[in-house]
Design a protein around this motif. Structure first.
Motif, PDB file in Angstrom:
ATOM      1  N   LEU A  35      60.127  58.173  12.729  1.00  0.00           N
ATOM      2  CA  LEU A  35      60.617  59.489  12.906  1.00  0.00           C
ATOM      3  C   LEU A  35      62.087  59.797  12.224  1.00  0.00           C
ATOM      4  CD1 LEU A  35      60.164  59.710  16.841  1.00  0.00           C
ATOM      5  CD2 LEU A  35      58.821  60.782  15.110  1.00  0.00           C
ATOM      6  N   LEU A  36      62.917  58.756  12.159  1.00  0.00           N
ATOM      7  CA  LEU A  36      64.317  59.075  11.543  1.00  0.00           C
ATOM      8  C   LEU A  36      63.952  59.261  10.071  1.00  0.00           C
ATOM      9  CD1 LEU A  36      66.456  55.786  13.030  1.00  0.00           C
ATOM     10  CD2 LEU A  36      66.833  58.442  12.981  1.00  0.00           C
ATOM     11  N   PHE A  37      62.909  58.879   9.450  1.00  0.00           N
ATOM     12  CA  PHE A  37      62.801  58.926   8.160  1.00  0.00           C
ATOM     13  C   PHE A  37      61.713  59.988   7.727  1.00  0.00           C
ATOM     14  CE2 PHE A  37      64.952  54.684   8.081  1.00  0.00           C
ATOM     15  CZ  PHE A  37      65.927  54.994   6.997  1.00  0.00           C
ATOM     16  N   SER A  38      61.193  60.772   8.672  1.00  0.00           N
ATOM     17  CA  SER A  38      60.201  61.559   8.326  1.00  0.00           C
ATOM     18  C   SER A  38      60.459  62.429   7.461  1.00  0.00           C
ATOM     19  CB  SER A  38      59.155  61.655   9.709  1.00  0.00           C
ATOM     20  OG  SER A  38      60.353  62.400  10.595  1.00  0.00           O
ATOM     21  N   GLY A  39      61.756  63.096   7.921  1.00  0.00           N
ATOM     22  CA  GLY A  39      62.205  64.582   7.268  1.00  0.00           C
ATOM     23  C   GLY A  39      62.126  64.283   5.998  1.00  0.00           C
ATOM     24  N   LEU A  40      62.374  63.182   5.414  1.00  0.00           N
ATOM     25  CA  LEU A  40      62.464  63.005   4.051  1.00  0.00           C
ATOM     26  C   LEU A  40      61.244  63.372   3.224  1.00  0.00           C
ATOM     27  CD1 LEU A  40      64.158  59.633   4.030  1.00  0.00           C
ATOM     28  CD2 LEU A  40      65.217  61.796   3.511  1.00  0.00           C
ATOM     29  N   PHE A  41      59.955  63.143   3.925  1.00  0.00           N
ATOM     30  CA  PHE A  41      58.635  63.418   3.280  1.00  0.00           C
ATOM     31  C   PHE A  41      57.990  64.830   3.736  1.00  0.00           C
ATOM     32  CE2 PHE A  41      59.498  58.893   4.141  1.00  0.00           C
ATOM     33  CZ  PHE A  41      59.786  58.380   2.712  1.00  0.00           C
ATOM     34  N   LYS A  42      58.627  65.384   4.817  1.00  0.00           N
ATOM     35  CA  LYS A  42      57.887  66.493   5.657  1.00  0.00           C
ATOM     36  C   LYS A  42      57.498  67.618   4.597  1.00  0.00           C
ATOM     37  CE  LYS A  42      58.106  69.274   9.716  1.00  0.00           C
ATOM     38  NZ  LYS A  42      58.930  69.708  10.630  1.00  0.00           N
ATOM     39  N   ALA A  43      58.628  67.870   3.807  1.00  0.00           N
ATOM     40  CA  ALA A  43      58.202  69.055   2.783  1.00  0.00           C
ATOM     41  C   ALA A  43      57.281  68.893   1.917  1.00  0.00           C
ATOM     42  CB  ALA A  43      59.492  69.658   2.013  1.00  0.00           C
ATOM     43  N   GLU A  44      57.161  67.636   1.503  1.00  0.00           N
ATOM     44  CA  GLU A  44      56.176  67.006   0.455  1.00  0.00           C
ATOM     45  C   GLU A  44      54.871  67.213   0.956  1.00  0.00           C
ATOM     46  OE1 GLU A  44      55.424  63.296  -2.516  1.00  0.00           O
ATOM     47  OE2 GLU A  44      56.342  62.820  -0.544  1.00  0.00           O
ATOM     48  N   ALA A  45      54.700  66.509   2.262  1.00  0.00           N
ATOM     49  CA  ALA A  45      53.517  66.513   2.843  1.00  0.00           C
ATOM     50  C   ALA A  45      52.771  67.905   3.164  1.00  0.00           C
ATOM     51  CB  ALA A  45      53.650  65.773   4.230  1.00  0.00           C
ATOM     52  N   GLN A  46      53.591  68.901   3.375  1.00  0.00           N
ATOM     53  CA  GLN A  46      53.057  70.221   3.783  1.00  0.00           C
ATOM     54  C   GLN A  46      52.771  70.982   2.414  1.00  0.00           C
ATOM     55  OE1 GLN A  46      56.515  71.966   5.787  1.00  0.00           O
ATOM     56  NE2 GLN A  46      55.711  71.226   7.550  1.00  0.00           N
ATOM     57  N   THR A  47      53.135  70.661   1.145  1.00  0.00           N
ATOM     58  CA  THR A  47      53.046  71.310   0.021  1.00  0.00           C
ATOM     59  C   THR A  47      51.755  70.445  -0.915  1.00  0.00           C
ATOM     60  OG1 THR A  47      54.541  70.033  -1.029  1.00  0.00           O
ATOM     61  CG2 THR A  47      55.214  72.140  -0.099  1.00  0.00           C
ATOM     62  N   VAL A  48      51.863  69.355  -1.100  1.00  0.00           N
ATOM     63  CA  VAL A  48      50.673  68.824  -1.820  1.00  0.00           C
ATOM     64  C   VAL A  48      50.790  67.306  -1.393  1.00  0.00           C
ATOM     65  CG1 VAL A  48      52.567  67.826  -3.544  1.00  0.00           C
ATOM     66  CG2 VAL A  48      50.273  68.206  -4.349  1.00  0.00           C
ATOM     67  N   GLU A  49      49.109  66.887  -1.671  1.00  0.00           N
ATOM     68  CA  GLU A  49      49.027  65.639  -1.026  1.00  0.00           C
ATOM     69  C   GLU A  49      49.491  64.672  -2.180  1.00  0.00           C
ATOM     70  OE1 GLU A  49      45.209  62.686  -0.169  1.00  0.00           O
ATOM     71  OE2 GLU A  49      44.927  64.702  -0.726  1.00  0.00           O
ATOM     72  N   SER A  50      50.472  63.669  -1.613  1.00  0.00           N
ATOM     73  CA  SER A  50      50.948  62.542  -2.585  1.00  0.00           C
ATOM     74  C   SER A  50      50.397  61.066  -2.230  1.00  0.00           C
ATOM     75  CB  SER A  50      52.454  62.637  -2.164  1.00  0.00           C
ATOM     76  OG  SER A  50      52.971  62.234  -0.919  1.00  0.00           O
ATOM     77  N   LYS A  51      51.102  60.269  -2.666  1.00  0.00           N
ATOM     78  CA  LYS A  51      50.265  58.835  -2.337  1.00  0.00           C
ATOM     79  C   LYS A  51      50.526  58.823  -0.665  1.00  0.00           C
ATOM     80  CE  LYS A  51      54.800  56.192  -2.847  1.00  0.00           C
ATOM     81  NZ  LYS A  51      55.301  55.041  -3.339  1.00  0.00           N
ATOM     82  N   TYR A  52      51.288  59.508   0.024  1.00  0.00           N
ATOM     83  CA  TYR A  52      51.465  59.357   1.395  1.00  0.00           C
ATOM     84  C   TYR A  52      50.363  60.042   2.031  1.00  0.00           C
ATOM     85  CZ  TYR A  52      56.180  57.750   0.283  1.00  0.00           C
ATOM     86  OH  TYR A  52      57.293  57.086  -0.454  1.00  0.00           O
ATOM     87  N   GLY A  53      49.696  60.605   1.287  1.00  0.00           N
ATOM     88  CA  GLY A  53      48.343  61.639   1.929  1.00  0.00           C
ATOM     89  C   GLY A  53      48.975  62.761   2.480  1.00  0.00           C
ATOM     90  N   LEU A  54      48.252  63.565   3.275  1.00  0.00           N
ATOM     91  CA  LEU A  54      48.751  64.813   3.863  1.00  0.00           C
ATOM     92  C   LEU A  54      49.681  64.774   5.058  1.00  0.00           C
ATOM     93  CD1 LEU A  54      45.479  66.823   3.595  1.00  0.00           C
ATOM     94  CD2 LEU A  54      47.074  66.877   2.065  1.00  0.00           C
ATOM     95  N   ASP A  55      49.800  63.643   5.681  1.00  0.00           N
ATOM     96  CA  ASP A  55      50.625  63.284   6.813  1.00  0.00           C
ATOM     97  C   ASP A  55      51.344  62.075   6.682  1.00  0.00           C
ATOM     98  OD1 ASP A  55      51.950  63.229   9.075  1.00  0.00           O
ATOM     99  OD2 ASP A  55      50.387  63.761  10.444  1.00  0.00           O
ATOM    100  N   SER A  56      52.677  62.379   5.768  1.00  0.00           N
ATOM    101  CA  SER A  56      53.202  60.992   5.435  1.00  0.00           C
ATOM    102  C   SER A  56      53.762  60.159   6.735  1.00  0.00           C
ATOM    103  CB  SER A  56      54.517  61.334   4.587  1.00  0.00           C
ATOM    104  OG  SER A  56      55.368  62.641   4.944  1.00  0.00           O
ATOM    105  N   VAL A  57      54.046  60.998   7.821  1.00  0.00           N
ATOM    106  CA  VAL A  57      54.638  60.399   9.122  1.00  0.00           C
ATOM    107  C   VAL A  57      53.409  59.629   9.476  1.00  0.00           C
ATOM    108  CG1 VAL A  57      55.283  60.926  11.356  1.00  0.00           C
ATOM    109  CG2 VAL A  57      56.256  62.261   9.607  1.00  0.00           C
ATOM    110  N   GLN A  58      52.348  59.960   9.741  1.00  0.00           N
ATOM    111  CA  GLN A  58      51.004  59.177  10.440  1.00  0.00           C
ATOM    112  C   GLN A  58      50.841  58.076   9.485  1.00  0.00           C
ATOM    113  OE1 GLN A  58      49.323  58.948  13.188  1.00  0.00           O
ATOM    114  NE2 GLN A  58      51.082  60.378  13.651  1.00  0.00           N
ATOM    115  N   THR A  59      51.010  58.078   7.980  1.00  0.00           N
ATOM    116  CA  THR A  59      50.686  56.978   6.954  1.00  0.00           C
ATOM    117  C   THR A  59      51.954  56.082   7.148  1.00  0.00           C
ATOM    118  OG1 THR A  59      49.871  58.703   5.340  1.00  0.00           O
ATOM    119  CG2 THR A  59      50.769  56.532   4.551  1.00  0.00           C
ATOM    120  N   ILE A  60      53.233  56.408   7.333  1.00  0.00           N
ATOM    121  CA  ILE A  60      54.109  55.423   7.436  1.00  0.00           C
ATOM    122  C   ILE A  60      54.231  54.572   8.643  1.00  0.00           C
ATOM    123  CG2 ILE A  60      56.494  54.823   7.388  1.00  0.00           C
ATOM    124  CD1 ILE A  60      56.782  57.229   5.634  1.00  0.00           C
ATOM    125  N   LEU A  61      53.726  55.419   9.915  1.00  0.00           N
ATOM    126  CA  LEU A  61      53.495  54.922  11.154  1.00  0.00           C
ATOM    127  C   LEU A  61      52.499  53.814  11.173  1.00  0.00           C
ATOM    128  CD1 LEU A  61      54.187  54.666  14.156  1.00  0.00           C
ATOM    129  CD2 LEU A  61      52.888  56.828  14.714  1.00  0.00           C
TER     130      LEU A  61
END
Length: 445
Positions: free
Chosen positions: A12-38
Motif C-alpha cells: 500500500l505504501l508503494f502502490s501510488g508509484l504505479f497507480k497512474a501507470e496502471a490506469q493508462t497502459v498495461e506494463s509489466k505489472y499488468g493492469l493492476d500493479s497493486v494486485q500484482t505486487i501483493l
C-alpha cells in the motif's frame, strides 16, 4: 498472519508509484500493479516456506495477469509445479510445468545466460524425468533437448547431454529412432565434451565434463548398438549403397575405430575405399590400424610410414612414430625402434612412454652386445637410465618405470666382475654400437 500484514502494508505504501501507470497502459505489472505486487509478495513467501499449495493462488494471478513482471515468476513456477506433482502425482501439474517453460521463453528467452536454448534443455529434461514411461513424451522430450543442444552448442549443460543420450537409448530400444541416430549422438557428444575440456581451465569443471563423457559412453554401450557385429549390420548396406560418400565413410571409420573393430570385413572395405578416394594421412593410418589388428605388421609399417609423411599435426605424428617404434621393437629392429621413439618424444614434450620403449629395446639387445658378461650387463645401466628419465618427466609412467627399474637393476654387474675389468662404482662407462651412450657404473654385491 504477521507476514501477510507486513507485506500488505508495504504494498500500500508503494502502490501510488504505479497507480497512474496502471490506469493508462498495461506494463509489466499488468493492469493492476497493486494486485500484482501483493500476490507476488505473498506467493514468494509461501515458496520460501515450501508451502506450494498456498503459493499457487498468488502465483497463478501473477502468471496470468503480469507474465512479463519477473523472471522469478517462472523460476518459482517450476518449483511450485514440481512440488505439487511430487505431492499429488497429478499429471496436470506437469502439463502446466511445460507451459511455464514456454512462457519463460516468450517473455525472457533473450536472457543473456539463461536463454531459449538453456530453457529448452531444462524443459526437455523435466519432461523426460517425469514422463519417462510414456514413449510419446520421451520422444517429445528428446526432440526438445536436441533443439536445445543445437542452439547451445558447447554451452550445453552436461545434464542435458546425458538426458538426451538416455532418451535416445530408450527410443532406439523401442524402435522409435534408427540405431544410426544414437551413433550420431554419441559421436557428436563425445566430440563436444573433448572440445569443452580443451577450452576449460578450471580443474573441477574439467572433471565434470570428463564424467559426463564417461556417462555418455556408458549409456551408449547400454543401448545395445555398440558391438562390432551390430555396427557392421547397420553400416554395411549403407556403405554398399553409398560407397563414395566421404561423410558416411568417415563416420563408419570413426565408429569402428572407437569400438576397436578394425579386423572386420567392413573396416577393410571402408578403409581401402577411403584411401582410394582420398589418400591422406588419416586414410593411411586407418589401413595401418587394420593390419596391426590382423597382426600383419610388415604391411602396417608401410602405411604408418606413409601416414607419417603426410601428417601435419605434431601430436598425431608423435603417436604414429610411437606405434611404429612398438612394431619395430617387437620385430627386434631395436635401432630403428629407438629412432622412432626419439622422434615421438620430440613431437610431444614430457612424454615418458618413448623412453620406456627405448629402455626396453636396450634391455632386449643386451644378450647380443659385447663379449664378456660385464659388457652385456652394462647395457642394463643405460636401460635403467631411460626408465629413470621417463619417471622424472611423466607422472603417468612412474608406476611402470619403477617396476622396470626394480627388475633390471637386479642384473647390474657384480663388484667382483667389475674389479677384474678395472671398473669401480660411479665410473663413467661408454656403451657402444647403435646405443652409443655414456652412463655411470652401478654395481651389485
Amino acid at each position: 498472519m504477521k507476514t501477510r500484514l507486513l507485506i500488505l502494508t508495504m504494498v500500500l505504501l508503494f502502490s501510488g508509484l504505479f497507480k497512474a501507470e496502471a490506469q493508462t497502459v498495461e506494463s509489466k505489472y499488468g493492469l493492476d500493479s497493486v494486485q500484482t505486487i501483493l500476490n507476488a509478495s505473498l506467493y514468494i513467501e509461501m515458496v520460501k516456506q515450501g508451502n506450494y499449495k498456498e503459493a499457487l493462488t498468488g502465483w497463478r494471478y501473477v502468471y496470468k495477469n503480469a507474465p512479463a513482471y519477473q523472471k522469478s515468476t517462472y523460476i518459482n513456477g517450476v518449483k511450485i509445479m514440481e512440488g505439487l506433482y511430487r505431492a499429488t502425482k497429478n499429471e496436470k501439474y506437469i502439463d502446466t510445468l511445460m507451459m511455464v517453460y514456454d512462457n519463460r521463453i516468450k517473455y525472457f528467452g533473450t536472457d543473456r545466460k539463461y536463454n531459449t536454448g538453456w530453457i529448452l534443455g531444462r524443459k526437455g529434461g523435466d519432461l523426460f524425468q517425469y514422463k519417462e514411461k510414456d514413449i510419446a513424451s520421451v520422444k517429445e522430450a528428446y526432440d526438445i533437448m536436441k533443439k536445445s543442444i543445437k542452439i547451445q552448442g558447447l554451452k550445453s549443460e552436461a545434464k542435458v547431454i546425458a538426458n538426451t543420450m538416455e532418451a535416445a537409448k530408450v527410443l532406439v530400444q523401442n524402435n522409435q529412432i534408427e540405431a544410426e541416430e544414437i551413433i550420431d549422438n554419441y559421436l557428436l557428444f563425445m566430440d563436444m565434451g573433448k572440445k569443452q575440456m580443451d577450452i576449460e581451465n578450471d580443474a573441477a569443471k574439467k572433471d565434470n565434463i570428463n564424467n559426463a563423457r564417461l556417462n555418455v559412453e556408458q549409456i551408449f554401450f547400454a543401448a545395445g548398438v555398440a558391438d562390432c557385429e551390430t555396427l557392421s549390420k547397420i553400416f554395411t548396406p549403407k556403405f554398399h549403397a553409398n560407397h563414395d560418400d566421404m561423410v558416411l565413410i568417415d563416420k563408419i571409420l570413426r565408429m569402428l575405430n572407437r569400438q576397436e573393430c578394425e579386423d572386420g570385413a567392413l573396416y577393410a572395405e571402408v578403409a581401402e575405399r577411403k584411401y582410394t578416394l582420398d589418400p591422406t594421412a588419416d586414410a593411411a593410418h586407418n589401413l595401418a590400424r587394420m593390419f596391426i589388428k590382423k597382426k600383419e605388421f610388415d604391411k602396417s609399417k608401410g602405411y604408418l610410414v606413409k601416414s607419417i609423411e603426410l601428417e601435419k599435426d605434431a601430436d598425431i605424428k608423435a603417436d604414429l612414430h610411437f606405434k611404429l617404434a612398438n612394431i619395430l621393437l617387437m620385430q627386434g629392429q631395436f635401432s630403428d625402434a629407438k629412432s622412432n621413439a626419439l622422434k615421438a618424444a620430440r613431437f610431444r614434450a614430457n612424454w615418458g612412454a618413448p623412453y620406456l620403449l627405448i629402455g626396453k629395446a636396450y634391455a632386449a639387445y643386451s644378450k647380443d652386445y659385447g663379449t664378456t658378461p660385464l659388457e652385456k650387463q652394462s647395457v642394463y645401466w643405460v636401460a635403467v637410465d631411460k626408465f629413470l628419465k621417463a619417471k622424472a618427466i611423466d607422472p603417468e609412467c612412474s608406476g611402470e618405470a619403477r617396476e622396470l627399474i626394480n627388475t633390471y637393476s637386479k642384473y647390474f654387474p657384480r663388484k667382483e666382475e667389475a674389479f677384474f675389468e678395472g671398473i669401480k662404482e660411479g665410473d663413467t662407462y661408454k656403451v657402444g654400437a647403435w646405443i652409443n651412450e655414456s652412463t655411470k657404473a652401478r654395481l651389485t654385491e
